[in-house]
Scaffold this motif. Structure first.
Motif, mmCIF file in Angstrom:
data_model
loop_
_atom_site.group_PDB
_atom_site.id
_atom_site.type_symbol
_atom_site.label_atom_id
_atom_site.label_comp_id
_atom_site.label_asym_id
_atom_site.label_seq_id
_atom_site.Cartn_x
_atom_site.Cartn_y
_atom_site.Cartn_z
ATOM 1 N N LEU A 49 13.346 14.904 -4.310
ATOM 2 C CA LEU A 49 14.496 13.447 -3.395
ATOM 3 C C LEU A 49 15.616 13.714 -4.061
ATOM 4 N N LEU A 50 16.418 14.556 -3.919
ATOM 5 C CA LEU A 50 17.968 15.024 -4.232
ATOM 6 C C LEU A 50 18.734 14.697 -3.582
ATOM 7 N N VAL A 51 19.948 13.884 -3.784
ATOM 8 C CA VAL A 51 21.251 13.899 -3.421
ATOM 9 C C VAL A 51 22.154 15.394 -3.706
ATOM 10 N N ASP A 52 22.666 15.966 -2.475
ATOM 11 C CA ASP A 52 23.737 16.943 -2.869
ATOM 12 C C ASP A 52 25.019 16.214 -2.648
ATOM 13 N N PRO A 53 25.512 15.761 -3.696
ATOM 14 C CA PRO A 53 27.022 15.225 -3.285
ATOM 15 C C PRO A 53 28.058 15.874 -3.190
ATOM 16 N N ASN A 103 0.651 -1.674 0.055
ATOM 17 C CA ASN A 103 0.140 0.329 0.287
ATOM 18 C C ASN A 103 0.541 1.190 0.275
ATOM 19 N N THR A 104 2.030 0.946 -0.627
ATOM 20 C CA THR A 104 2.898 2.292 -0.726
ATOM 21 C C THR A 104 3.388 2.908 -2.214
ATOM 22 N N ALA A 105 2.773 4.039 -2.481
ATOM 23 C CA ALA A 105 2.513 4.567 -3.671
ATOM 24 C C ALA A 105 4.360 5.411 -4.435
ATOM 25 N N PHE A 106 5.242 4.558 -4.508
ATOM 26 C CA PHE A 106 6.619 4.980 -4.760
ATOM 27 C C PHE A 106 6.393 5.803 -5.927
ATOM 28 N N GLU A 107 7.464 6.654 -5.355
ATOM 29 C CA GLU A 107 7.763 8.903 -6.530
ATOM 30 C C GLU A 107 8.685 9.564 -7.098
ATOM 31 N N HIS A 108 9.706 8.821 -6.097
ATOM 32 C CA HIS A 108 11.606 8.926 -6.542
ATOM 33 C C HIS A 108 11.843 8.589 -5.935
ATOM 34 N N LEU A 109 13.409 8.335 -7.028
ATOM 35 C CA LEU A 109 14.364 7.729 -6.010
ATOM 36 C C LEU A 109 15.237 8.039 -6.826
ATOM 37 N N ALA A 110 16.453 8.085 -5.784
ATOM 38 C CA ALA A 110 17.895 8.527 -5.235
ATOM 39 C C ALA A 110 19.139 7.653 -5.129
ATOM 40 N N LEU A 111 20.223 7.829 -5.525
ATOM 41 C CA LEU A 111 21.309 6.583 -5.435
ATOM 42 C C LEU A 111 22.291 7.817 -4.601
ATOM 43 N N HIS A 112 22.977 6.979 -3.253
ATOM 44 C CA HIS A 112 24.784 7.927 -2.852
ATOM 45 C C HIS A 112 25.421 7.781 -3.733
ATOM 46 N N PRO A 113 26.333 8.813 -3.611
ATOM 47 C CA PRO A 113 27.223 9.467 -4.487
ATOM 48 C C PRO A 113 28.236 8.538 -4.890
ATOM 49 N N ASP A 114 28.294 7.857 -3.939
ATOM 50 C CA ASP A 114 29.629 6.745 -3.760
ATOM 51 C C ASP A 114 28.858 5.456 -4.000
ATOM 52 N N PRO A 115 29.364 5.068 -5.635
ATOM 53 C CA PRO A 115 28.826 3.491 -6.244
ATOM 54 C C PRO A 115 29.525 2.391 -5.268
#
Length: 411
Positions: free
Chosen positions: A126-130, A55-67
């Motif tokens: 949903l943004l990562v500030d690297p 019952n969760t609507a996913f809306e954005h995805l982001a990744l950690h800046p370090d692979p």
């Protein structure tokens, strides 16, 4: 011309540019990353890591800046998730529902907002500030305010203003109104900035630059915004994507063309210099995706920067791939009739630059006809400055206020 004014090419003066169109009639368009988590086929789950949230609507995805770290961040309705590289839940933080109303300013209380009701908090950014190693999250409640969170543990809020002012309202405060953004650093010795594009919900600027390091955080008071003198609601911007490339930031959106008699929706790409603190360099270029039969696909749905040849990484090979759709009758909503267009980024930039020069050296006219004009009802006119050398023009381009029309045809 004052900061924030815009020039556009008139439709009848646009030179034809070439693009490739692949038309697929009846192919459902895919939306921005959004879906309801649920069960998966067992054969797939055996092969690939799977994360499910009932019952969760996913809306954005982001990744950690370090692979090497490999963490995955998911922004959802009323929740934020932090997953490890195997998509196993590491941290979850609930962000809603909360007592709120789009008609009230935060902090919302029963006394100052009796109409407030329990409201879901949709993740808008949903943004990562690297550079600062922080996660920026913005929701639809409380007029679209944002927070800074710890990348290591997202339930640790590093910054959240309790009494925000209107210049700190970042995201659209409606679940169905678009918001896009990116974090960039103009120069290595400067603090990072947040560029935001948001659809219309009130009189807030459609595009703005936000502080991330100095007070007031998330405000555009000391930075810049796109000036719209009036009728912002009639333009009705719908933002699709944004990215930074070399010395510019690009936004992709569609809006009404108020200069046309039909006032139809058209897709635009806009460009602004990365370190332009007054938006003097702002430019808009309409993008046209048209079939061989002349059918116009006017609503951009997704866009990606790529290369035309495998392994070739040069400016000449840089292309924009855009998925476009037609619109439903009397509505800005996209239909299932779609097409893929490919644009050469150099052609887009050349058209932007030529329009800039027309607006500043030719009074916006070309071959005796109007070729550029000021958009958004800003009270200004194109100038008739003396033409300068290519070197000087490059130096001063960051202080020009323009917009252009880019209208490619089928190859």
């Amino acid at each position: 011309m004052p900061p924030g004014t815009v020039c556009c090419l008139s439709a009848w003066t646009v030179q034809t540019l070439r693009c490739l169109v692949l038309v697929t009639v009846g192919w459902p368009l895919f939306p921005a990353f959004r879906g309801v988590a649920g069960g998966s086929d067992s054969s797939h789950s055996d092969l690939y890591p799977t994360f499910m949230g009932n019952n969760t609507a996913f809306e954005h995805l982001a990744l950690h800046p370090d692979p090497q770290v490999g963490w995955v961040y998911i922004g959802a309705r009323d929740r934020l998730f932090q997953l490890n590289p195997l998509l196993q839940l590491r941290v979850q933080d609930d962000t809603g529902p909360v007592t709120d109303s789009p008609e009230c300013l935060p902090p919302v209380t029963e006394s100052n907002c009796p109409q407030a009701r329990e409201t879901s908090n949709h993740n808008k950014l949903l943004l990562v500030d690297p550079f600062s190693r922080e996660l920026i999250t913005c929701g639809s409640v409380n007029q679209g305010i944002c927070q800074k969170r710890n990348l290591t543990s997202i339930n640790q809020v590093l910054f959240s203003t309790e009494r925000p002012v209107d210049t700190q309202y970042v995201a659209a405060n409606h679940p169905n109104v678009s918001t896009v953004g990116l974090v960039v650093r103009p120069h290595p010795d400067r603090q990072p900035l947040l560029f935001v594009g948001r659809g219309y919900t009130s009189s807030h600027p459609p595009i703005s630059t936000r502080n991330l390091a100095q007070e007031p955080i998330f405000s555009y008071e000391e930075t810049a915004k796109l000036a719209v003198a009036g009728r912002l609601s009639e333009y009705d911007h719908h933002f699709v994507a944004s990215f930074a490339h070399r010395h510019h930031v690009y936004f992709f959106f569609y809006r009404r063309d108020l200069k046309s008699q039909s006032r139809e929706y058209r897709t635009y790409v806009s460009r602004v210099c990365l370190d332009d603190q007054a938006y003097y360099s702002y430019v808009e270029v309409p993008l046209t995706c048209r079939s061989r039969a002349g059918k116009n696909y006017n609503l951009l749905q997704a866009v990606k920067l790529g290369f035309s040849k495998s392994g070739a990484r040069s400016e000449a090979s840089e292309i924009l791939l855009g998925v476009f759709s037609t619109h439903l009758t009397s509505s800005p909503r996209p239909s299932e009739d779609s097409a893929l267009c490919i644009f050469n980024l150099q052609d887009v930039d050349r058209r932007i630059n030529s329009t800039r020069d027309l607006c500043y050296t030719q009074m916006g006219r070309e071959a005796g006809s109007e070729a550029a004009y000021i958009e958004y009802e800003v009270k200004s006119n194109c100038a008739n400055l003396p033409e300068v050398s290519p070197t000087l023009r490059h130096v001063v381009s960051g202080f020009m206020v323009n917009s252009a029309e880019f209208n490619p045809q089928l190859a």
